[in-house]
Design an enzyme around this catalytic site. Structure first.
Site, short mmCIF file in Angstrom:
data_model
loop_
_atom_site.label_atom_id
_atom_site.label_comp_id
_atom_site.label_asym_id
_atom_site.label_seq_id
_atom_site.Cartn_x
_atom_site.Cartn_y
_atom_site.Cartn_z
N HIS A 57 0.83 -1.21 0.00
CA HIS A 57 0.00 0.00 0.00
C HIS A 57 0.87 1.26 0.00
O HIS A 57 1.20 1.79 1.04
CB HIS A 57 -0.92 -0.02 1.23
CG HIS A 57 -2.04 0.96 1.15
ND1 HIS A 57 -3.24 0.80 1.78
CD2 HIS A 57 -2.15 2.16 0.51
CE1 HIS A 57 -4.03 1.82 1.55
NE2 HIS A 57 -3.38 2.69 0.78
N ARG A 61 2.28 8.63 -6.42
CA ARG A 61 1.76 9.89 -7.01
C ARG A 61 2.13 10.11 -8.47
O ARG A 61 1.95 11.24 -8.95
CB ARG A 61 2.26 11.10 -6.20
CG ARG A 61 2.03 11.04 -4.70
CD ARG A 61 0.58 11.04 -4.38
NE ARG A 61 0.29 11.35 -2.98
CZ ARG A 61 -0.82 10.97 -2.38
NH1 ARG A 61 -1.74 10.28 -3.03
NH2 ARG A 61 -1.03 11.29 -1.13
N HIS A 168 -10.67 0.17 0.65
CA HIS A 168 -10.70 1.24 1.65
C HIS A 168 -12.14 1.27 2.16
O HIS A 168 -13.04 1.80 1.51
CB HIS A 168 -10.29 2.57 1.01
CG HIS A 168 -10.26 3.70 1.98
ND1 HIS A 168 -9.21 4.59 2.05
CD2 HIS A 168 -11.13 4.10 2.94
CE1 HIS A 168 -9.45 5.47 3.02
NE2 HIS A 168 -10.61 5.20 3.55
N HIS A 215 -5.79 -0.65 5.79
CA HIS A 215 -5.64 0.23 6.98
C HIS A 215 -6.78 0.22 8.01
O HIS A 215 -7.52 1.19 8.14
CB HIS A 215 -5.37 1.67 6.55
CG HIS A 215 -6.17 2.18 5.40
ND1 HIS A 215 -7.53 2.04 5.31
CD2 HIS A 215 -5.80 2.85 4.28
CE1 HIS A 215 -7.95 2.59 4.20
NE2 HIS A 215 -6.92 3.07 3.54
N ASP A 281 0.84 2.62 3.81
CA ASP A 281 -0.06 3.62 3.21
C ASP A 281 0.69 4.95 3.03
O ASP A 281 0.16 6.02 3.39
CB ASP A 281 -1.34 3.81 4.02
CG ASP A 281 -2.40 4.60 3.24
OD1 ASP A 281 -2.17 4.91 2.05
OD2 ASP A 281 -3.46 4.91 3.82
N HIS A 285 1.98 14.48 0.97
CA HIS A 285 1.49 15.76 0.43
C HIS A 285 2.52 16.82 0.78
O HIS A 285 3.27 16.67 1.76
CB HIS A 285 0.15 16.14 1.07
CG HIS A 285 -0.95 15.17 0.80
ND1 HIS A 285 -1.60 15.08 -0.41
CD2 HIS A 285 -1.49 14.21 1.59
CE1 HIS A 285 -2.51 14.12 -0.35
NE2 HIS A 285 -2.46 13.57 0.84
O1 DOR Z 1 -5.13 9.41 3.86
C1 DOR Z 1 -5.27 8.96 2.74
N1 DOR Z 1 -4.57 9.43 1.71
N2 DOR Z 1 -6.18 8.00 2.52
C2 DOR Z 1 -6.52 7.61 1.28
O2 DOR Z 1 -7.35 6.77 1.15
C3 DOR Z 1 -5.91 8.23 0.10
C4 DOR Z 1 -4.60 8.76 0.45
C5 DOR Z 1 -4.07 9.69 -0.61
O3 DOR Z 1 -4.03 9.28 -1.76
O4 DOR Z 1 -3.63 10.79 -0.27
ZN ZN Z 2 -3.92 4.64 0.65
#
Ligand code: DOR
Ligand code: ZN
Length: 421
Positions: A57, A61, A168, A215, A281, A285
């Site tokens: 996971h 990007r 999810h 998750h 996960d 950002h």
């Molecule tokens: O916190 C998250 N960010 N959960 C998600 O399901 C998507 C992911 C994202 O792509 O930023």
């Molecule tokens: Zn994710």
């Protein structure tokens, strides 16, 4: 045939054994023995030799959001953290929903990835599932994006039983829209009940399929799943962090950070070895995005996921065999890679890590390869692997990470012979 024999404490069939790991010129393990006659020797005496982690996971990007991460930086971070295979999520731009978008990501990843990779196809209302199934065995569903989850019942029938379906599982009916100014607010918009209801709906719709719940964040979700015949994962952030810590706005994530008692429940199950899969996960950002009026959900973590847990191995809280079952062996089983990856045995690829549990550091941003340049784990203790081998190649040597974009291969390509699609 020339063989290299790596000696150390090898994780072999659930035990640490003082032995040698024999690797041939093709990067395949030829065996684990006391002594390989006539081999070139490399001694990692006293150190752990464990399988490379498989993180099912990650969000690298690429394409579309390469301001946050790309396949080059993401895969180098993975490598430095001991992750030799990643499975990348489909919510890129374009979304991976048909052959054309899949091929675009495959071209990028082939060019930029240092580690081996899988690519999830995404199930959205306009996805071409037949096309996706011709190139991957891993699909992802964002349940909360389906206004009527029952619409997935017809799609479920099209998916063969050997294809991994990662969900999810937050239920759309229980998620509220609104402003949020704290982690507590965010938790109320996406409450714990949304998870348990999402899990129940998913199990009903995908009954009998190879279902995997991504998750799990709540004690109730965990308790519900623990007796069911499906796999599920936990992340480091849902175990180690909660909404009452001072982590706004960086700790905004889906599903949200929960309470300390949820941490404790996940953590207890984790160190007892009752969790099937561990995954980062990794969802980076930019700092500016996180500091904005609407901080987007997601935290990075693919580089710290294993190193954070190796500290608990050192402390005797987690067994190394349990950790690598959750972060290598079961991920290999459910993605169809068992025997090739995820464990150290004859015939498997020599994806392995050399770990010195004495080599502990505190996490700092400048150790990380992330484009986003922040970490929610700053200051925590971590043990990074000293050496990382992917298919027999030493891509991390004495802690130095060798960039090798293009070395990584797609796991469902003809290079991985038994799994030609
Ligand atoms: O916190 C998250 N960010 N959960 C998600 O399901 C998507 C992911 C994202 O792509 O930023
Ligand atoms: Zn994710």
């Amino acid at each position: 045939m020339s063989i290299v024999a790596y000696s150390g404490k090898i994780l072999y069939r659930g035990n640490l054994v003082d032995a040698e790991l024999g690797v041939d010129e093709e990067g395949i393990i030829v065996g684990i023995r006391k002594h390989f006659e006539g081999a070139r020797r490399v001694s990692f005496s006293g150190k752990l030799i464990i399988p490379g982690a498989i993180d099912i996971h990650v969000h690298f990007r690429d394409p579309g959001y390469t301001n946050k991460e790309d396949f080059k930086t993401g895969s180098m971070a993975a490598l430095a953290g001991g992750v030799t295979t990643v499975f990348d999520m489909p919510n890129t731009d374009p979304k991976i929903k048909d052959l054309k978008s899949f091929k675009k990501k495959l071209r990028i990843a082939n060019k930029k990835s240092t580690v081996d990779f899988g690519i999830y196809g995404g199930i959205w209302p306009n996805s071409n599932i037949k096309e996706l199934l011709s190139v991957t065995k891993a699909l992802k569903i964002y349940l909360y994006e389906w206004s009527d989850p029952n619409a997935l019942e017809n799609i479920a029938r099209m998916i063969p039983n050997d294809v991994l379906i990662s969900i999810h599982a937050e239920h759309p009916n229980m998620i509220k829209k609104g402003e949020y100014w704290s982690l507590d607010d965010y938790n109320k918009l996406r409450p714990p009940e949304a998870e348990i209801e999402g899990i129940k709906a998913s199990l009903k719709i995908f009954n009998g399929k190879k279902l995997h719940i991504a998750h799990v964040s709540t004690e109730s979700g965990l308790n519900y799943l623990i007796s069911k015949a499906v796999t599920f994962e936990v992340t480091p952030h849902h175990m180690l962090l909660n909404k009452d810590m001072n982590l706004w706005p960086y700790g905004v994530v889906n599903p949200p950070l929960r309470s300390k008692s949820d941490n404790d429940a996940l953590w207890r199950a984790f160190f007892r070895g009752s969790i099937p899969v561990y995954a980062s996960d990794h969802a980076p950002h930019e700092i500016d995005e996180k500091e904005s009026e609407n901080p987007p959900p997601g935290v990075p973590g693919v580089q710290e996921a294993l190193p954070l847990m190796l500290v608990f191995v050192k402390e005797g809280i987690i067994r190394i065999e349990d950790l690598m079952t959750m972060y290598a062996y079961i991920p290999a089983v459910i993605t169809g890679l068992k025997g090739l990856k995820g464990s150290l045995e004859s015939g498997a690829y020599a994806d392995f890590l050399v770990v010195d549990l004495g080599n502990e550091v505190r996490i700092k941003e400048d150790m990380l390869f992330y484009k986003c340049e922040w970490t929610i784990y700053k200051g925590l203790r971590a043990i990074f692997p000293l050496y990382v081998f992917v298919r027999g190649e030493a891509l991390v040597e004495d802690g130095e990470v060798n960039e090798d974009p293009g070395f990584g291969k797609y796991v469902y390509s003809k290079d991985f012979k038994p799994f030609i699609i």
